[in-house]
Design a protein around this motif. Structure first.
Motif, PDB file in Angstrom:
ATOM      1  N   CYS A 179       0.830  -1.211   0.000  1.00 50.14           N
ATOM      2  CA  CYS A 179       0.000   0.000   0.000  1.00 50.14           C
ATOM      3  C   CYS A 179       0.858   1.253   0.000  1.00 50.14           C
ATOM      4  N   GLU A 180       1.911   1.257   0.794  1.00 53.46           N
ATOM      5  CA  GLU A 180       2.827   2.395   0.823  1.00 53.46           C
ATOM      6  C   GLU A 180       3.506   2.582  -0.529  1.00 53.46           C
ATOM      7  N   GLU A 181       3.959   1.484  -1.132  1.00 57.83           N
ATOM      8  CA  GLU A 181       4.629   1.552  -2.433  1.00 57.83           C
ATOM      9  C   GLU A 181       3.721   2.141  -3.519  1.00 57.83           C
ATOM     10  N   GLU A 182       2.416   1.869  -3.389  1.00 58.71           N
ATOM     11  CA  GLU A 182       1.470   2.323  -4.414  1.00 58.71           C
ATOM     12  C   GLU A 182       0.851   3.677  -4.089  1.00 58.71           C
ATOM     13  N   GLY A 183       1.386   4.367  -3.090  1.00 57.96           N
ATOM     14  CA  GLY A 183       0.988   5.751  -2.868  1.00 57.96           C
ATOM     15  C   GLY A 183       0.007   6.022  -1.746  1.00 57.96           C
ATOM     16  N   ALA A 184      -0.316   5.009  -0.941  1.00 56.10           N
ATOM     17  CA  ALA A 184      -1.196   5.257   0.202  1.00 56.10           C
ATOM     18  C   ALA A 184      -0.511   6.226   1.161  1.00 56.10           C
ATOM     19  N   ASP A 185      -1.293   7.146   1.713  1.00 53.69           N
ATOM     20  CA  ASP A 185      -0.755   8.119   2.665  1.00 53.69           C
ATOM     21  C   ASP A 185      -0.714   7.561   4.080  1.00 53.69           C
ATOM     22  N   GLY A 186      -1.452   6.464   4.312  1.00 52.57           N
ATOM     23  CA  GLY A 186      -1.482   5.831   5.622  1.00 52.57           C
ATOM     24  C   GLY A 186      -2.214   4.504   5.514  1.00 52.57           C
ATOM     25  N   VAL A 187      -2.174   3.719   6.569  1.00 52.09           N
ATOM     26  CA  VAL A 187      -2.941   2.474   6.639  1.00 52.09           C
ATOM     27  C   VAL A 187      -3.677   2.440   7.971  1.00 52.09           C
ATOM     28  N   SER A 188      -4.831   1.777   7.980  1.00 53.30           N
ATOM     29  CA  SER A 188      -5.560   1.570   9.231  1.00 53.30           C
ATOM     30  C   SER A 188      -5.777   0.067   9.394  1.00 53.30           C
ATOM     31  N   LEU A 189      -5.653  -0.422  10.616  1.00 48.38           N
ATOM     32  CA  LEU A 189      -5.777  -1.848  10.888  1.00 48.38           C
ATOM     33  C   LEU A 189      -6.005  -2.074  12.381  1.00 48.38           C
ATOM     34  N   VAL A 190      -6.816  -3.147  12.684  1.00 49.55           N
ATOM     35  CA  VAL A 190      -7.299  -4.151  11.754  1.00 49.55           C
ATOM     36  C   VAL A 190      -8.824  -4.076  11.635  1.00 49.55           C
ATOM     37  N   ASN A 191      -9.312  -4.591  10.488  1.00 53.92           N
ATOM     38  CA  ASN A 191     -10.730  -4.800  10.316  1.00 53.92           C
ATOM     39  C   ASN A 191     -11.112  -6.058  11.095  1.00 53.92           C
ATOM     40  N   THR A 192     -12.346  -6.504  10.973  1.00 53.25           N
ATOM     41  CA  THR A 192     -12.809  -7.657  11.750  1.00 53.25           C
ATOM     42  C   THR A 192     -12.195  -8.970  11.265  1.00 53.25           C
TER      43      THR A 192
END
Length: 300
Positions: A179-192
């Protein structure tokens, strides 16, 4: 005096408390209970490009130390949100995050295009949705499938983009890196977590869809471990979630490396939990001589 402010992807939040998607609607109903502008942010009910009615049968089921849900992303659709909900949502004085899902790549792309020029702050891309092209497997299971979606959305998305990760991923650290490599500005985790319950009296699954999503305190130790591992592996902000019920839980996630956190299941236990956690967090920091969350973030 403790300063609860945090910076998430360039946005200054009053505190690290964000309400998780699917547990807070668009903030309007909770706004009748307390002043939701006290919150650091709100992540909207999950949107899909087209309106969805959600799943049939039982949708919420209590479990030891948690709950399971099979709501099925009931929502007004992106256009319905823009036409009927966005006006009120955009007026809330907090960081406004719109959660976007989809069943195919075009859903994500077209949804992101429509939302890009609207009045809110961040798109949270939910890649835990079932991918019809891959037989219902979530986009967020295999890293290379997720790569294609994040890349495609990033090309058309003008907003700050945070990608919400599934704990059911084959390798959640690799997923975050992609996700970072493809340009995401951040990540959120975790989903259910994918889970199941059986009605032994009627000899059938509790949910019509057989499996459902498990959340609440039962998943916190695993979620905390995943947030820790991802935080050590990427250079973008991490939003932690999973069973957070109190200020002490928030501190744990911050120490594990999270920039801020999302509160989900706790809203069903106590509708005013956001307000209470903010006050308790301030008290905890003052009592323990913590002036800023920067002092303890990622110290583990």
């Amino acid at each position: 005096m403790a300063d609860l402010k945090v910076n998430l992807c360039g946005f200054d939040l009053k505190n690290p408390i964000i309400m998780a998607s699917g547990t807070f609607g668009f903030g309007k109903e909770y706004g009748e209970i307390y002043d939701v502008s006290l919150l650091g942010g709100i992540s909207s009910k999950g949107l899909t490009f087209d309106k969805r009615q959600g799943n049939d049968g039982l949708r919420v089921y209590e479990t030891p130390s948690g709950m399971m849900n099979s709501v099925g992303l009931e929502n007004p659709g992106v256009k319905g949100f823009i036409e009927n909900e966005l006006k009120d949502f955009s007026k809330i004085d907090t960081c406004r995050i719109v959660n976007l899902g989809g069943n195919c790549e075009d859903d994500y792309i077209e949804g992101a295009k429509l939302l890009s020029d609207e009045d809110f702050d961040i798109i949270e891309l939910n890649i835990s949705c079932p991918n019809v092209k891959y037989g219902g497997m979530a986009f967020g299971i295999k890293s290379e499938v997720a790569r294609d979606i994040v890349r495609s959305v990033r090309e058309v998305c003008k907003k700050t983009l945070i990608v919400k990760l599934s704990p059911n991923a084959e390798d959640i650290v690799e997923m975050a890196k992609v996700c970072e490599e493809e340009g995401a500005d951040g990540v959120s985790l975790v989903n259910t977590f994918k889970a199941m319950a059986i009605d032994i009296k009627n000899k059938k699954p509790v949910f019509d869809n057989i499996t459902a999503g498990l959340s609440g305190p039962a998943i916190k130790p695993i979620a905390l471990r995943m947030v820790y591992e991802v935080s050590k592996s990427v250079n973008i902000p991490v939003v932690g979630m999973g069973g957070i019920m109190c200020a002490e839980d928030v501190i744990e996630f911050i120490m594990a490396g999270a920039t801020c956190v999302q509160i989900g299941t706790a809203n069903f236990v106590d509708p005013k939990i956001g307000e209470k956690i903010i006050e308790d967090l301030k008290y905890y920091m003052n009592q323990n001589g913590i002036n800023s969350l920067d002092e303890i973030r990622g110290i583990i």
